[in-house]
Design an enzyme around this catalytic site. Structure first.
Site, PDB file in Angstrom:
ATOM      1  N   CYS A   2     -95.816 -36.941  27.129  1.00 35.53           N
ATOM      2  CA  CYS A   2     -96.386 -36.489  25.919  1.00 35.53           C
ATOM      3  C   CYS A   2     -97.726 -35.940  26.403  1.00 35.53           C
ATOM      4  CB  CYS A   2     -96.390 -37.388  25.206  1.00 35.53           C
ATOM      5  SG  CYS A   2     -94.576 -37.811  24.441  1.00 35.53           S
ATOM      6  N   ARG A  27     -96.695 -32.337  30.989  1.00 36.03           N
ATOM      7  CA  ARG A  27     -96.234 -33.717  30.563  1.00 36.03           C
ATOM      8  C   ARG A  27     -94.928 -33.911  29.833  1.00 36.03           C
ATOM      9  NH1 ARG A  27    -100.877 -36.793  31.291  1.00 36.03           N
ATOM     10  NH2 ARG A  27    -100.223 -38.397  29.855  1.00 36.03           N
ATOM     11  N   TRP A  75     -92.464 -35.483  25.247  1.00 39.22           N
ATOM     12  CA  TRP A  75     -91.101 -36.093  26.105  1.00 39.22           C
ATOM     13  C   TRP A  75     -90.521 -37.072  25.366  1.00 39.22           C
ATOM     14  CZ3 TRP A  75     -89.519 -40.279  28.775  1.00 39.22           C
ATOM     15  CH2 TRP A  75     -88.553 -40.182  29.937  1.00 39.22           C
ATOM     16  N   ASN A 101     -99.040 -40.542  22.404  1.00 41.39           N
ATOM     17  CA  ASN A 101     -98.184 -40.503  23.724  1.00 41.39           C
ATOM     18  C   ASN A 101     -98.242 -42.388  23.998  1.00 41.39           C
ATOM     19  OD1 ASN A 101     -99.630 -40.055  27.151  1.00 41.39           O
ATOM     20  ND2 ASN A 101     -97.688 -40.431  26.420  1.00 41.39           N
ATOM     21  N   GLY A 102     -97.073 -42.599  24.407  1.00 43.23           N
ATOM     22  CA  GLY A 102     -96.574 -43.889  24.734  1.00 43.23           C
ATOM     23  C   GLY A 102     -95.576 -44.584  23.854  1.00 43.23           C
ATOM     24  N   GLU A 488     -87.283 -36.928  50.553  1.00 42.40           N
ATOM     25  CA  GLU A 488     -87.976 -36.075  49.449  1.00 42.40           C
ATOM     26  C   GLU A 488     -87.390 -34.610  49.474  1.00 42.40           C
ATOM     27  OE1 GLU A 488     -90.478 -36.315  47.711  1.00 42.40           O
ATOM     28  OE2 GLU A 488     -91.281 -34.420  47.602  1.00 42.40           O
ATOM     29  N   LYS A 492     -86.479 -33.006  45.984  1.00 40.93           N
ATOM     30  CA  LYS A 492     -86.892 -31.689  45.352  1.00 40.93           C
ATOM     31  C   LYS A 492     -85.814 -30.871  44.974  1.00 40.93           C
ATOM     32  CE  LYS A 492     -90.156 -32.231  44.795  1.00 40.93           C
ATOM     33  NZ  LYS A 492     -91.024 -33.302  45.153  1.00 40.93           N
ATOM     34  N   GLU A 495     -84.222 -32.144  41.588  1.00 46.24           N
ATOM     35  CA  GLU A 495     -84.993 -32.173  40.394  1.00 46.24           C
ATOM     36  C   GLU A 495     -85.245 -30.856  39.799  1.00 46.24           C
ATOM     37  OE1 GLU A 495     -88.764 -34.029  40.776  1.00 46.24           O
ATOM     38  OE2 GLU A 495     -88.981 -33.018  42.443  1.00 46.24           O
ATOM     39  N   HIS A 511     -71.627 -44.467  57.876  1.00 42.94           N
ATOM     40  CA  HIS A 511     -71.204 -45.500  57.108  1.00 42.94           C
ATOM     41  C   HIS A 511     -71.029 -45.275  55.249  1.00 42.94           C
ATOM     42  CE1 HIS A 511     -72.163 -48.289  60.022  1.00 42.94           C
ATOM     43  NE2 HIS A 511     -73.204 -47.485  60.273  1.00 42.94           N
ATOM     44  N   LYS A 610     -94.169 -34.778  34.415  1.00 48.28           N
ATOM     45  CA  LYS A 610     -95.071 -34.850  35.439  1.00 48.28           C
ATOM     46  C   LYS A 610     -95.822 -36.360  35.556  1.00 48.28           C
ATOM     47  CE  LYS A 610     -97.618 -32.574  38.944  1.00 48.28           C
ATOM     48  NZ  LYS A 610     -96.668 -32.785  39.950  1.00 48.28           N
TER      49      LYS A 610
HETATM   50  C1  G6P Z   1     -92.848 -38.410  38.086  1.00 51.99           C
HETATM   51  C2  G6P Z   1     -93.146 -36.764  38.766  1.00 51.99           C
HETATM   52  C3  G6P Z   1     -93.062 -36.850  40.204  1.00 51.99           C
HETATM   53  C4  G6P Z   1     -93.970 -38.065  40.783  1.00 51.99           C
HETATM   54  C5  G6P Z   1     -93.572 -39.444  39.972  1.00 51.99           C
HETATM   55  C6  G6P Z   1     -94.769 -40.355  40.405  1.00 51.99           C
HETATM   56  O1  G6P Z   1     -91.450 -38.402  38.219  1.00 51.99           O
HETATM   57  O2  G6P Z   1     -92.190 -35.764  38.167  1.00 51.99           O
HETATM   58  O3  G6P Z   1     -93.326 -35.723  40.846  1.00 51.99           O
HETATM   59  O4  G6P Z   1     -94.093 -38.123  41.927  1.00 51.99           O
HETATM   60  O5  G6P Z   1     -93.597 -39.306  38.638  1.00 51.99           O
HETATM   61  O6  G6P Z   1     -95.713 -39.845  39.764  1.00 51.99           O
HETATM   62  P1  G6P Z   1     -97.324 -40.192  40.184  1.00 51.99           P
HETATM   63  O7  G6P Z   1     -98.415 -39.556  39.419  1.00 51.99           O
HETATM   64  O8  G6P Z   1     -97.614 -41.668  40.269  1.00 51.99           O
HETATM   65  O9  G6P Z   1     -97.290 -39.926  41.677  1.00 51.99           O
END
Ligand code: G6P
Length: 615
Positions: A2, A27, A75, A101-102, A488, A492, A495, A511, A610
């Site tokens: 949010c 956000r 969100w 937000n929260g 990673e 990517k 997501e 395994h 994010k």
């Molecule tokens: C969310 C974002 C990711 C990020 C993660 C941790 O899931 O979409 O891109 O890696 O949070 O966020 P931070 O700000 O703590 O790195």
């Protein structure tokens, strides 16, 4: 999660709010809404969907003239994303509006209590309960808006960043925070901007105040700015100057922020190392850690806490610290660590890694480790965010604002800083031969140019992406330093393109995941020359024998894997411990292109946000 914005001053509020919401849309983008006050007319417009949809709605509605207003991009936590659950929410009498937000954890009990007192609720949200509570307090106790908000917040358990607007107090906004971020910009002549981060504020003023937990600000056009805490004690605000530049918040000619941020990496990695990697004197200088270096040197153990991509960077950190500094490391998902009663010693060093500096689980993990006496070191990107303010010391990554929801440049900057930190500690501990130390400094220094070179393979990566854009599943394999890169790479892809992907240590494939391999399964293998090269070649053969498609990341000039793989992407030669900084780049590009080809919204993937400020 949010994004919230607020404005009070002499300008029209709406254009400032809508522009701010666009900046904060990373956000969350389930719904958006604004409320403005013109005289005693409170107008609330909100709806499901993105900010652009809200803008169309407002355009169709007519001019919003008010010079005081609030806005929200959501969100969803409580209640599905629909028009009714969108913010702002109003009090029962329609006099007050709130953005939040929260999460209010005890909202169920509060809602029940208010229902008994005759309140009815339109939405499923915790936020509506909060504004009903504020208005209930104000009516029953006949107090000012500030007092009503303060007393209501005393009854709340959970996290919040809120702004409240009241028709009966048209000269002020009340803003408060606990657990979720809130920044206040100080404009000219008692003009105030409020936002979840500084990006909506930067073009109006550079003077900002980051609220601390349980602080409540009164922003008054007549009386000016007053800061108090939840116990009603007056506080002295700390005004900081923003370093953020407006240009970095724009796409700069790229189609998406994600692509821009991938391409920024030669610069962002260089910025992460600037002034720290001293080739001239053959040293690493990490001013932010200062005296805390002795804590590392004397630590029996390092704990790394993080979430998402930052957790993957943490795994690279584990390999680096164990390999170079010979300190045992445990990497923890912050969300697990905080609740599983972990053993924490006073001489543990805890490294908290976070791009946003606001991730709720990482914040809670820090709090826990701090309460047990451990030393907390932060590696964060967003300057002035909550995590750097909670840690004992740390190093900013200086990657610049990352706006694409899928993290790219933040990862390489985190790994660059972890490499510097591990080298610095190793040198102080005497666990690394001087010749290797010096060689690694030179290699680190060459990383930005090497990333640049890899970015030149973009067209090749695009061609490969075209071939695999329609697959339902993908497997990513790596060993040693490249195992976290496999994780990673898979993250990517899933997501942003919604293709199911898994990262695995290559040798573990036999395994379980090997059962999935057939001629339809693409297997992305990170196979540069280095310690486990021969082993990974065997793993490739195992995949080939089952007709899997191999897309391999290899070292320039490599021949053996080329003969076996369906496609290869070359990276320049580099010491094994720095490989993740290079091998991740083609995987980022690949996910980007596949997602674009599938018509996905790359910068705003569904259901994600994010900055995850809820647990
Ligand atoms: C969310 C974002 C990711 C990020 C993660 C941790 O899931 O979409 O891109 O890696 O949070 O966020 P931070 O700000 O703590 O790195």
């Amino acid at each position: 999660m949010c994004g919230i914005v607020g404005y009070i001053g002499t300008k029209k509020a709406y254009p400032i709010l809508i522009k701010g919401l666009k900046r904060l849309e990373y956000r969350g983008y389930d719904s958006a809404g604004v409320a403005t006050l013109e005289g005693s007319d409170l107008t609330v417009l909100k709806q499901k969907g993105k900010v652009i949809g809200l803008e169309e709605k407002v355009n169709g509605w007519g001019e919003l003239e008010g010079t005081i207003g609030i806005g929200h991009t959501r969100w969803a936590t409580h209640g599905p994303p629909n028009d009714i659950n969108s913010h702002p929410h109003e009090s029962e009498d329609g006099n007050m509006a709130i953005i939040h937000n929260g999460i209010i954890e005890n909202y169920g009990a509060l809602r029940e209590e208010l229902t008994k007192r005759g309140h009815t609720f339109k939405s499923d949200t915790d936020t509506e309960v909060l504004i009903h509570l504020v208005s209930n307090v104000q009516k029953n106790e006949n107090v000012s808006l500030f007092e009503a908000v303060r007393i209501a917040l005393e009854q709340v358990i959970g996290a919040y960043a809120i702004v409240v607007l009241d028709r009966d107090s048209p000269q002020q906004l009340i803003a408060a925070k606990k657990g979720s971020p809130l920044v206040i910009g100080l404009g000219e002549d008692r003009e105030y901007f409020i936002a979840s981060d500084a990006t909506p504020i930067v073009e109006y003023t550079k003077n900002v105040i980051y609220l601390d937990d349980e602080e409540i600000a009164i922003l008054d056009r007549e009386e000016g700015f007053t800061l108090k805490n939840i116990k009603n004690q007056e506080k002295t605000p700390y005004v900081q100057e923003l370093e953020l530049q407006l240009e970095v918040l724009e796409k700069g000619g790229y189609e998406h922020f994600m692509l821009k941020e991938i391409y920024e990496q030669p610069r962002s990695v260089r910025d992460s190392m600037r002034g720290r990697l001293r080739i001239d004197s053959g040293q690493v200088e990490l001013g932010g850690i200062g005296d805390y270096i002795s804590k590392f040197v004397n630590a029996d153990r390092i704990l790394i806490v993080a979430c998402g991509t930052s957790w993957h960077a943490g795994m690279v950190g584990e390999y680096l610290f164990e390999d170079l500094a010979r300190i045992p490391v445990e990497v923890e998902y912050a969300s697990e660590f905080r609740y599983r009663n972990p053993v924490i010693y006073e001489n543990d060093v805890v490294i908290a890694i976070s791009q946003s500096g606001e991730t709720a689980d990482t914040l809670a993990a820090i709090e826990l480790a701090k309460s047990k006496g451990a030393t907390i070191i932060g590696i964060c990107n967003v300057i002035g965010s909550s995590i750097p303010r909670m840690t004992h010391a740390g190093s900013y990554t200086h990657a610049g604002p990352e706006i694409g929801v899928a993290s790219t440049k933040a990862f390489t900057s985190q790994v660059a800083v972890l490499s510097l930190m591990a080298l610095h500690v190793a040198k102080q501990k005497g666990s690394i031969p001087e010749s290797r130390f010096q060689r690694l400094l030179i290699e680190l220094n060459s990383i930005p140019d090497k990333i640049e070179k890899i970015l030149n393979s973009n067209e090749l990566v695009k061609e490969i992406s075209e071939k695999y854009k329609d697959v339902p599943n993908a497997l990513y394999l790596g060993r040693g330093y490249n195992f976290p890169v496999a994780l990673e790479g898979a993250l990517k892809l899933k997501e942003i393109s919604y293709i199911h992907a898994e990262g695995y240590p290559a040798a573990e494939m036999k395994h379980g995941p090997i059962a999935l391999i057939d001629e339809a399964m693409p297997v992305f293998v990170i196979a540069p020359r280095g310690g486990s090269y021969e082993k990974i070649v065997s793993n490739i053969q195992e995949v080939k024998a089952r007709k899997g498609k191999i897309i391999a990341i290899v070292t320039e000039g490599e021949e053996q894997v080329k003969k076996m793989a369906d496609h290869t992407i070359e990276i320049p030669e580099v010491d094994e411990c720095l490989m993740p900084l290079l091998t991740v780049i083609p995987l980022q590009l690949l996910s980007y292109h596949i997602a674009v080809m599938r018509g996905c919204n790359v910068d705003q993937p569904r259901n994600l946000a994010k900055s995850v400020t809820v647990e």
